[in-house]
Write a protein that holds these residues in place. Structure first.
Motif, PDB file in Angstrom:
ATOM      1  N   GLN A 139       0.863  -1.184   0.000  1.00 60.84           N
ATOM      2  CA  GLN A 139       0.000   0.000   0.000  1.00 60.84           C
ATOM      3  C   GLN A 139       0.898   1.233   0.000  1.00 60.84           C
ATOM      4  N   ILE A 140       0.720   2.094  -1.007  1.00 65.56           N
ATOM      5  CA  ILE A 140       1.542   3.302  -1.112  1.00 65.56           C
ATOM      6  C   ILE A 140       0.778   4.340  -1.923  1.00 65.56           C
ATOM      7  N   HIS A 141       1.113   5.612  -1.716  1.00 71.27           N
ATOM      8  CA  HIS A 141       0.523   6.686  -2.518  1.00 71.27           C
ATOM      9  C   HIS A 141       1.531   7.106  -3.587  1.00 71.27           C
ATOM     10  N   GLN A 142       1.395   8.342  -4.110  1.00 72.09           N
ATOM     11  CA  GLN A 142       2.216   8.735  -5.255  1.00 72.09           C
ATOM     12  C   GLN A 142       3.675   9.029  -4.921  1.00 72.09           C
ATOM     13  N   GLU A 143       4.105   8.796  -3.695  1.00 73.93           N
ATOM     14  CA  GLU A 143       5.527   8.925  -3.397  1.00 73.93           C
ATOM     15  C   GLU A 143       6.337   8.012  -4.319  1.00 73.93           C
ATOM     16  N   MET A 144       5.737   6.860  -4.676  1.00 74.97           N
ATOM     17  CA  MET A 144       6.408   5.968  -5.619  1.00 74.97           C
ATOM     18  C   MET A 144       6.592   6.637  -6.975  1.00 74.97           C
ATOM     19  N   PHE A 145       5.591   7.409  -7.412  1.00 79.30           N
ATOM     20  CA  PHE A 145       5.694   8.112  -8.686  1.00 79.30           C
ATOM     21  C   PHE A 145       6.789   9.182  -8.624  1.00 79.30           C
ATOM     22  N   ALA A 146       6.889   9.862  -7.476  1.00 79.49           N
ATOM     23  CA  ALA A 146       7.851  10.948  -7.327  1.00 79.49           C
ATOM     24  C   ALA A 146       9.283  10.445  -7.477  1.00 79.49           C
ATOM     25  N   VAL A 147       9.637   9.388  -6.748  1.00 75.42           N
ATOM     26  CA  VAL A 147      11.021   8.909  -6.812  1.00 75.42           C
ATOM     27  C   VAL A 147      11.330   8.333  -8.185  1.00 75.42           C
ATOM     28  N   SER A 148      10.328   7.766  -8.839  1.00 78.63           N
ATOM     29  CA  SER A 148      10.533   7.222 -10.180  1.00 78.63           C
ATOM     30  C   SER A 148      10.703   8.328 -11.213  1.00 78.63           C
ATOM     31  N   ALA A 149       9.811   9.331 -11.169  1.00 74.40           N
ATOM     32  CA  ALA A 149       9.870  10.425 -12.141  1.00 74.40           C
ATOM     33  C   ALA A 149      11.182  11.202 -12.038  1.00 74.40           C
ATOM     34  N   LEU A 150      11.740  11.279 -10.836  1.00 74.68           N
ATOM     35  CA  LEU A 150      12.997  12.002 -10.630  1.00 74.68           C
ATOM     36  C   LEU A 150      14.228  11.150 -10.940  1.00 74.68           C
ATOM     37  N   GLY A 151      14.019   9.882 -11.314  1.00 75.50           N
ATOM     38  CA  GLY A 151      15.131   9.006 -11.650  1.00 75.50           C
ATOM     39  C   GLY A 151      15.922   8.519 -10.455  1.00 75.50           C
ATOM     40  N   ARG A 152      15.318   8.578  -9.275  1.00 72.77           N
ATOM     41  CA  ARG A 152      16.033   8.139  -8.071  1.00 72.77           C
ATOM     42  C   ARG A 152      16.031   6.624  -7.914  1.00 72.77           C
ATOM     43  N   VAL A 153      15.135   5.955  -8.642  1.00 75.02           N
ATOM     44  CA  VAL A 153      15.048   4.497  -8.616  1.00 75.02           C
ATOM     45  C   VAL A 153      14.945   4.000 -10.055  1.00 75.02           C
ATOM     46  N   GLU A 154      15.172   2.715 -10.244  1.00 72.40           N
ATOM     47  CA  GLU A 154      15.156   2.144 -11.585  1.00 72.40           C
ATOM     48  C   GLU A 154      13.797   1.532 -11.947  1.00 72.40           C
ATOM     49  N   TYR A 155      12.808   1.675 -11.064  1.00 70.81           N
ATOM     50  CA  TYR A 155      11.493   1.083 -11.321  1.00 70.81           C
ATOM     51  C   TYR A 155      10.424   2.172 -11.384  1.00 70.81           C
ATOM     52  N   GLY A 156       9.273   1.789 -11.892  1.00 74.47           N
ATOM     53  CA  GLY A 156       8.132   2.694 -11.967  1.00 74.47           C
ATOM     54  C   GLY A 156       6.848   1.916 -11.754  1.00 74.47           C
ATOM     55  N   PRO A 157       5.707   2.569 -11.865  1.00 70.10           N
ATOM     56  CA  PRO A 157       4.441   1.885 -11.615  1.00 70.10           C
ATOM     57  C   PRO A 157       4.184   0.718 -12.567  1.00 70.10           C
TER      58      PRO A 157
END
Length: 320
Positions: free
Chosen positions: A93-111
């Motif tokens: 369970q997570i909100h758009q914090e996952m989108f934020a780190v992905s969009a900024l290129g901080r992680v190698e995964y996305g939704p």
């Protein structure tokens, strides 16, 4: 009794063992619900309300176990689900914090690297200024920002899910302002009250908690909020921006579709219980259930909105 009621849930969804042989022995062990943030926060609170409802109403024949895996803006817990077996026994369970780190290129995964299960709730932000601010309307604030690029100071959590709707406002206004890294809403409130910053995006409970110290200029909800019907949306005022935390459940990519549907059905029944509805109301969240194609479309739109302003978020982050 627990097994009989859980079977009834599956039957209601057309997912009985006879129709879906793969579900004949599912679930037969505890299901882990990963919360990638600390205990006591909003994500954890909803997860535990859902867990309690599942247990009280015997919605599963096995325990639903909440596991907090805090760290690195939610990435520690998210990675646990990314690498889990896609068997329906681990969900996130997570909100758009996952989108934020992905969009900024901080992680190698996305939704796209996870399987969406269900959207549970929505809690929208509002644009706030100190009560003694010269800005009486959103247009006052935006006009000042346009005439004085870089001078406005916003209290925020740099690179977080609240920084993105701020960047969308800047983009639509054709201007920029400084993001001051204060942290969460309590620290933003203190920063504005102390005169250190000019504005912030605040969560809905602060309409009440900060009523003597803050002036709300616009809600970033898609429509006026029932709790503040006189507060116009940013869209009504000429700025088509939405800023809402949407809590969603996810499974590992490759989880069988029938198990995803089963989990979605169980979670929806839990979300619709009186206990969870009361929890949402107390925390100024609204039940906003989405599944299937509607859920995927909402995720795609939300994530694209983050990607569209990611460079501006990076640029305004670098100034501080």
């Amino acid at each position: 009794m627990r097994t009989l009621i859980a079977a009834a849930v599956a039957a209601t969804l057309g997912l009985g063992a006879a129709a879906n042989p793969a579900l004949a022995d599912y679930p037969d062990k505890p299901i882990k619900l990963i919360v990638p943030f600390r205990a006591g926060g909003g994500t954890d609170g909803l997860a535990r309300a859902v867990q309690a409802a599942v247990d009280k109403h015997d919605l599963l024949p096995v325990p639903l176990v909440v596991v907090n895996a805090d760290g690195a803006a939610g990435t520690v817990g998210t990675r646990q689900v990314l690498t889990a077996e896609p068997d329906g026994y681990t969900i996130l369970q997570i909100h758009q914090e996952m989108f934020a780190v992905s969009a900024l290129g901080r992680v190698e995964y996305g939704p796209a690297d996870l399987q969406p299960v269900i959207q549970a709730s929505e809690s929208c932000l509002f644009v706030a200024v100190p009560i003694d601010s010269p800005f009486q309307t959103l247009e006052d604030l935006m006009a000042y920002a346009k005439a004085n690029p870089g001078k406005l100071k916003q209290a925020d959590d740099i690179g977080s899910s609240t920084h993105f709707p701020s960047a969308q406002l800047m983009d639509l206004g054709g201007t920029e302002w400084a993001i001051v890294p204060t942290g969460g809403t309590s620290k933003r409130f203190a920063s504005m009250k102390g005169g250190f910053t000019d504005m912030a995006l605040m969560s809905t409970p602060w309409l009440t908690k900060g009523k003597n110290d803050l002036r709300p200029l616009a809600t970033l909800a898609g429509e006026r909020m029932a709790s503040a019907p006189d507060l116009a949306t940013a869209k009504e005022q000429g700025y088509d921006v939405e800023g809402c935390l949407r809590r969603r459940y996810w499974a590992p990519k490759g989880t069988p579709a029938d198990r995803v549907a089963y989990l979605a059905g169980v979670l929806q029944k839990a979300l619709e219980t009186e206990e969870v509805q009361d929890y949402l109301a107390r925390n100024s969240e609204e039940l906003k259930v989405l599944t299937g194609d509607a859920l995927q479309a909402a995720i795609d739109a939300d994530y694209q909105a983050y990607l569209d302003v990611a460079d501006l978020v990076k640029k305004t982050s670098a100034k501080n």
